[in-house]
Scaffold this motif. Structure first.
Motif, PDB file in Angstrom:
ATOM      1  N   LEU A  43     -13.509  50.327   1.677  1.00 29.56           N
ATOM      2  CA  LEU A  43     -12.008  50.805   1.919  1.00 29.56           C
ATOM      3  C   LEU A  43     -11.764  52.050   2.232  1.00 29.56           C
ATOM      4  O   LEU A  43     -10.613  52.516   3.036  1.00 29.56           O
ATOM      5  CB  LEU A  43     -11.404  50.438   0.559  1.00 29.56           C
ATOM      6  CG  LEU A  43     -11.595  48.880   0.100  1.00 29.56           C
ATOM      7  CD1 LEU A  43     -10.690  48.884  -1.401  1.00 29.56           C
ATOM      8  CD2 LEU A  43     -10.825  48.048   0.849  1.00 29.56           C
ATOM      9  N   THR A  47     -15.754  51.061   9.245  1.00 26.80           N
ATOM     10  CA  THR A  47     -16.838  49.902   9.429  1.00 26.80           C
ATOM     11  C   THR A  47     -17.902  50.213  10.128  1.00 26.80           C
ATOM     12  O   THR A  47     -17.940  50.561  11.162  1.00 26.80           O
ATOM     13  CB  THR A  47     -16.088  48.634   9.887  1.00 26.80           C
ATOM     14  OG1 THR A  47     -14.929  48.293   9.370  1.00 26.80           O
ATOM     15  CG2 THR A  47     -17.145  47.446  10.028  1.00 26.80           C
ATOM     16  N   HIS A  80      -5.692  34.069   9.267  1.00 26.98           N
ATOM     17  CA  HIS A  80      -5.720  35.805   9.183  1.00 26.98           C
ATOM     18  C   HIS A  80      -5.513  36.262   7.854  1.00 26.98           C
ATOM     19  O   HIS A  80      -6.069  37.356   7.349  1.00 26.98           O
ATOM     20  CB  HIS A  80      -4.648  36.247  10.061  1.00 26.98           C
ATOM     21  CG  HIS A  80      -4.668  37.724  10.442  1.00 26.98           C
ATOM     22  ND1 HIS A  80      -4.273  38.484   9.685  1.00 26.98           N
ATOM     23  CD2 HIS A  80      -5.570  38.124  11.373  1.00 26.98           C
ATOM     24  CE1 HIS A  80      -4.522  39.761  10.134  1.00 26.98           C
ATOM     25  NE2 HIS A  80      -5.238  39.600  11.273  1.00 26.98           N
ATOM     26  N   GLU A  81      -4.504  35.574   6.933  1.00 21.90           N
ATOM     27  CA  GLU A  81      -4.241  36.083   5.639  1.00 21.90           C
ATOM     28  C   GLU A  81      -5.517  35.904   4.789  1.00 21.90           C
ATOM     29  O   GLU A  81      -5.942  36.935   3.929  1.00 21.90           O
ATOM     30  CB  GLU A  81      -3.250  35.023   5.050  1.00 21.90           C
ATOM     31  CG  GLU A  81      -3.065  35.410   3.656  1.00 21.90           C
ATOM     32  CD  GLU A  81      -2.166  34.433   3.039  1.00 21.90           C
ATOM     33  OE1 GLU A  81      -2.191  34.023   2.027  1.00 21.90           O
ATOM     34  OE2 GLU A  81      -1.145  34.022   3.879  1.00 21.90           O
ATOM     35  N   VAL A  90      -8.720  36.039   5.983  1.00 25.67           N
ATOM     36  CA  VAL A  90      -9.625  37.115   6.679  1.00 25.67           C
ATOM     37  C   VAL A  90      -9.348  38.455   5.992  1.00 25.67           C
ATOM     38  O   VAL A  90     -10.306  39.350   5.557  1.00 25.67           O
ATOM     39  CB  VAL A  90      -9.663  37.251   8.182  1.00 25.67           C
ATOM     40  CG1 VAL A  90     -10.285  38.470   8.607  1.00 25.67           C
ATOM     41  CG2 VAL A  90      -9.960  36.054   8.931  1.00 25.67           C
ATOM     42  N   GLU A  91      -8.080  38.853   5.975  1.00 24.26           N
ATOM     43  CA  GLU A  91      -7.577  40.164   5.067  1.00 24.26           C
ATOM     44  C   GLU A  91      -7.990  40.110   3.744  1.00 24.26           C
ATOM     45  O   GLU A  91      -8.153  41.292   3.084  1.00 24.26           O
ATOM     46  CB  GLU A  91      -6.197  40.567   5.505  1.00 24.26           C
ATOM     47  CG  GLU A  91      -5.865  40.616   6.879  1.00 24.26           C
ATOM     48  CD  GLU A  91      -6.552  41.732   7.434  1.00 24.26           C
ATOM     49  OE1 GLU A  91      -6.399  42.990   6.724  1.00 24.26           O
ATOM     50  OE2 GLU A  91      -7.169  41.858   8.695  1.00 24.26           O
ATOM     51  N   ALA A  92      -7.821  39.092   3.038  1.00 18.83           N
ATOM     52  CA  ALA A  92      -8.228  38.863   1.501  1.00 18.83           C
ATOM     53  C   ALA A  92      -9.600  39.357   1.344  1.00 18.83           C
ATOM     54  O   ALA A  92      -9.815  40.001   0.442  1.00 18.83           O
ATOM     55  CB  ALA A  92      -7.936  37.638   1.121  1.00 18.83           C
ATOM     56  N   ARG A  98     -11.391  41.280   3.404  1.00 21.29           N
ATOM     57  CA  ARG A  98     -11.597  42.666   3.796  1.00 21.29           C
ATOM     58  C   ARG A  98     -10.971  43.741   2.635  1.00 21.29           C
ATOM     59  O   ARG A  98     -11.438  44.823   2.433  1.00 21.29           O
ATOM     60  CB  ARG A  98     -11.092  43.031   5.100  1.00 21.29           C
ATOM     61  CG  ARG A  98     -11.816  42.492   6.326  1.00 21.29           C
ATOM     62  CD  ARG A  98     -11.417  42.590   7.601  1.00 21.29           C
ATOM     63  NE  ARG A  98     -12.251  42.171   8.558  1.00 21.29           N
ATOM     64  CZ  ARG A  98     -11.870  41.706   9.780  1.00 21.29           C
ATOM     65  NH1 ARG A  98     -10.784  42.286  10.239  1.00 21.29           N
ATOM     66  NH2 ARG A  98     -12.782  41.566  10.680  1.00 21.29           N
ATOM     67  N   SER A  99      -9.774  43.060   2.052  1.00 22.08           N
ATOM     68  CA  SER A  99      -9.195  44.069   1.328  1.00 22.08           C
ATOM     69  C   SER A  99     -10.114  44.142  -0.091  1.00 22.08           C
ATOM     70  O   SER A  99      -9.831  45.200  -1.080  1.00 22.08           O
ATOM     71  CB  SER A  99      -7.757  43.464   0.842  1.00 22.08           C
ATOM     72  OG  SER A  99      -8.206  41.986  -0.017  1.00 22.08           O
ATOM     73  N   ASN A 100     -10.934  43.400  -0.208  1.00 20.88           N
ATOM     74  CA  ASN A 100     -12.033  43.438  -1.512  1.00 20.88           C
ATOM     75  C   ASN A 100     -13.294  44.075  -0.968  1.00 20.88           C
ATOM     76  O   ASN A 100     -14.158  44.146  -1.920  1.00 20.88           O
ATOM     77  CB  ASN A 100     -12.242  42.191  -1.826  1.00 20.88           C
ATOM     78  CG  ASN A 100     -12.687  41.840  -3.400  1.00 20.88           C
ATOM     79  OD1 ASN A 100     -12.063  42.742  -4.111  1.00 20.88           O
ATOM     80  ND2 ASN A 100     -13.192  41.219  -3.786  1.00 20.88           N
ATOM     81  N   ASP A 134     -12.651  40.112  14.821  1.00 23.59           N
ATOM     82  CA  ASP A 134     -11.767  39.350  14.175  1.00 23.59           C
ATOM     83  C   ASP A 134     -11.531  37.780  14.713  1.00 23.59           C
ATOM     84  O   ASP A 134     -11.317  37.013  14.053  1.00 23.59           O
ATOM     85  CB  ASP A 134     -10.202  39.956  14.431  1.00 23.59           C
ATOM     86  CG  ASP A 134     -10.197  41.205  13.499  1.00 23.59           C
ATOM     87  OD1 ASP A 134     -10.952  41.444  12.819  1.00 23.59           O
ATOM     88  OD2 ASP A 134      -9.046  41.656  13.744  1.00 23.59           O
ATOM     89  N   LEU A 138     -12.038  34.473  12.331  1.00 22.79           N
ATOM     90  CA  LEU A 138     -10.965  33.453  12.299  1.00 22.79           C
ATOM     91  C   LEU A 138     -11.515  32.096  12.432  1.00 22.79           C
ATOM     92  O   LEU A 138     -11.172  30.875  11.958  1.00 22.79           O
ATOM     93  CB  LEU A 138      -9.820  33.771  13.241  1.00 22.79           C
ATOM     94  CG  LEU A 138      -8.969  34.961  12.726  1.00 22.79           C
ATOM     95  CD1 LEU A 138      -7.875  35.490  14.190  1.00 22.79           C
ATOM     96  CD2 LEU A 138      -8.002  34.681  11.476  1.00 22.79           C
TER      97      LEU A 138
END
Length: 456
Positions: A352, A356, A409-410, A412-414, A416-418, A435, A439
């Protein structure tokens, strides 16, 4: 990355004035200091494993010390708190300027020069340099030597590509990561009576290459030393050696000779080292450790022989609470599961915080691996992605065509947020995908669920 530090014209004016305060004696290097690039070079001396020779060496160092210096060592070894230097803005600014002067006059700084040419912002970073100054109690000459050694050491262990970046778990190879996860060498979330963090090393059955152990140890050092209070107070080391010596004696000697030298190039001061052993067979290798230590650290070494309980009781008299050391009376590490979670959380935080990577050797448990077959399906990150998709399946089905992509997309972000990445294999490395590819992976899982539910 450490905060940026750059020089402006007014600071250089101040620097020229400060230069005049120094005499020729200030920049005199002794024999050891002039060999800043020789951290890991050279073989183990033939007499390094002789206990009497090692003890004689330490006694000689003690005899050269003043009464005040010996008293300071005694206090450090026994965990007696000491006041930290008051860091005034004037002290910090003047020390940073003097540090640059000391770096300039060091004779061997090839790796540092490479780093400064590649990324001057990294090499001149203010907080990065302050860590080395704090480690050496604002002795600018010693801090400069340590900083230059740091880059030479980093170049040796990780190569030029990683010379001007903070080392994370994504920079370690498979053997490095395996060595990290056995948890036999690490900094504890525990401190001695003087407030110094405790580093514990436990001999384990499996042996690893010397370079693997050094990279793992370097990573641990550079992770913990980002804490300013740890920079100020330093650390104490507890090394636990059990009955049976694993691996060849030459392999052990090579690692034991080089590992103490790691401390000469990281911004964390060693206040005391405690060598605990249960069998006489270890005496030769422990003598190598004592001989390998730098001169200031040799006098800070204490040896404890006996059972684990007996050694731990002696540690109590040196300001270390044995209950904080995760080792039982058989010498076994007792918190492997807990420490694995700590390492995983550490990697999550790194993902985080840092950019990357272009490729990695060992995927994280939160990563999604693109590919077919059971190894991909059972990977933790893939199973977690499947659960994300299942939880949002009804929402995805109800969404209009244009809104379905937003649901994907939500997800994918979940991931990455972890701390997770979507990775594809490229030879023996793993490469992050775009991305659009991520997707497509999520969309394919939604279509699979639709077919599985009998919908068209």
């Amino acid at each position: 990355m450490w905060d940026e530090f750059q020089w402006d014209d007014s600071m250089w004016d101040d620097f020229s004035l400060i230069e005049e305060e120094f005499t020729d004696n200030d920049s005199t290097l002794d024999e050891d200091e002039s060999k800043s690039a020789e951290i890991f070079s050279g073989r183990v001396p033939h007499n390094a494993s002789d206990p009497e020779s090692a003890d004689s060496l330490i006694a000689s160092q003690l005899a050269k010390m003043s009464v005040a210096d010996r008293e300071k060592v005694y206090m450090d070894v026994h965990g007696i708190p000491d006041d930290c230097i008051a860091e005034t803005p004037e002290l910090i600014d003047n020390s940073l300027l003097r540090l640059q002067r000391e770096i300039n006059i060091l004779p061997d700084k090839k790796a540092y020069s490479i780093a400064e040419r590649i990324n001057p912002k990294y090499a001149q970073d203010r907080d990065f340099r302050l860590a080395f100054l704090r480690c050496e109690k604002f002795d600018c000459h010693k801090a400069a030597l340590r900083l230059v050694r740091h880059f030479h050491m980093k170049l040796d262990l990780f190569g030029q590509d990683k010379l001007t970046k903070d080392i994370t778990q994504d920079d370690l190879d498979m053997d490095d990561m395996e060595c990290l996860y056995i948890s036999n060498g690490r900094f504890l979330n525990a401190y001695d009576k003087a407030g110094r963090v405790i580093n514990v090393v436990v001999q384990v059955p499996k042996t690893y290459r010397t370079d693997t152990c050094l990279r793992k140890a370097f990573y641990n050092f550079m992770t913990v030393c980002r804490d300013v209070e740890k920079q100020r107070r330093g650390f104490v080391a507890v090394s636990i050696h059990q009955d049976e010596i694993k691996g060849g004696s030459s392999d052990n000697a090579d690692l034991i000779w080089k590992l103490p030298k790691l401390n000469e190039g990281v911004p964390l001061c060693l206040s005391a080292i405690h060598l605990c052993y249960t069998d006489k067979a270890w005496e030769g290798l422990l003598a190598v450790i004592k001989t390998a230590l730098s001169k200031p650290n040799q006098v800070r070494c204490r040896v404890h022989r006996g059972s684990i309980l007996e050694c731990f009781e002696e540690l109590r008299g040196h300001g270390i609470d044995p209950s904080c050391i995760p080792v039982n009376n058989k010498g076994e590490i007792t918190d492997l599961v807990k420490d694995r979670k700590r390492i995983e959380q550490q990697r999550r935080n790194e993902r985080l915080k840092y950019p990357t990577p272009s490729s990695i050797a060992v995927p994280f448990c939160e990563d999604v691996l693109l590919g077919k077959g059971t190894p991909f399906q059972i990977h933790h990150g893939n199973k977690k992605l499947q659960q994300f998709v299942a939880d949002r399946f009804k929402k995805y089905e109800r969404a209009q065509k244009g809104a379905k992509k937003a649901v994907a997309h939500e997800i994918v972000e979940a991931v990455r947020s972890n701390g997770g990445l979507f990775l594809k294999q490229d030879g023996n490395r793993w490469v992050p995908v775009t991305d659009d590819v991520a997707l497509l992976k999520v969309g394919a899982l939604f279509r699979y669920l639709r077919l599985k539910s009998g919908k068209k």
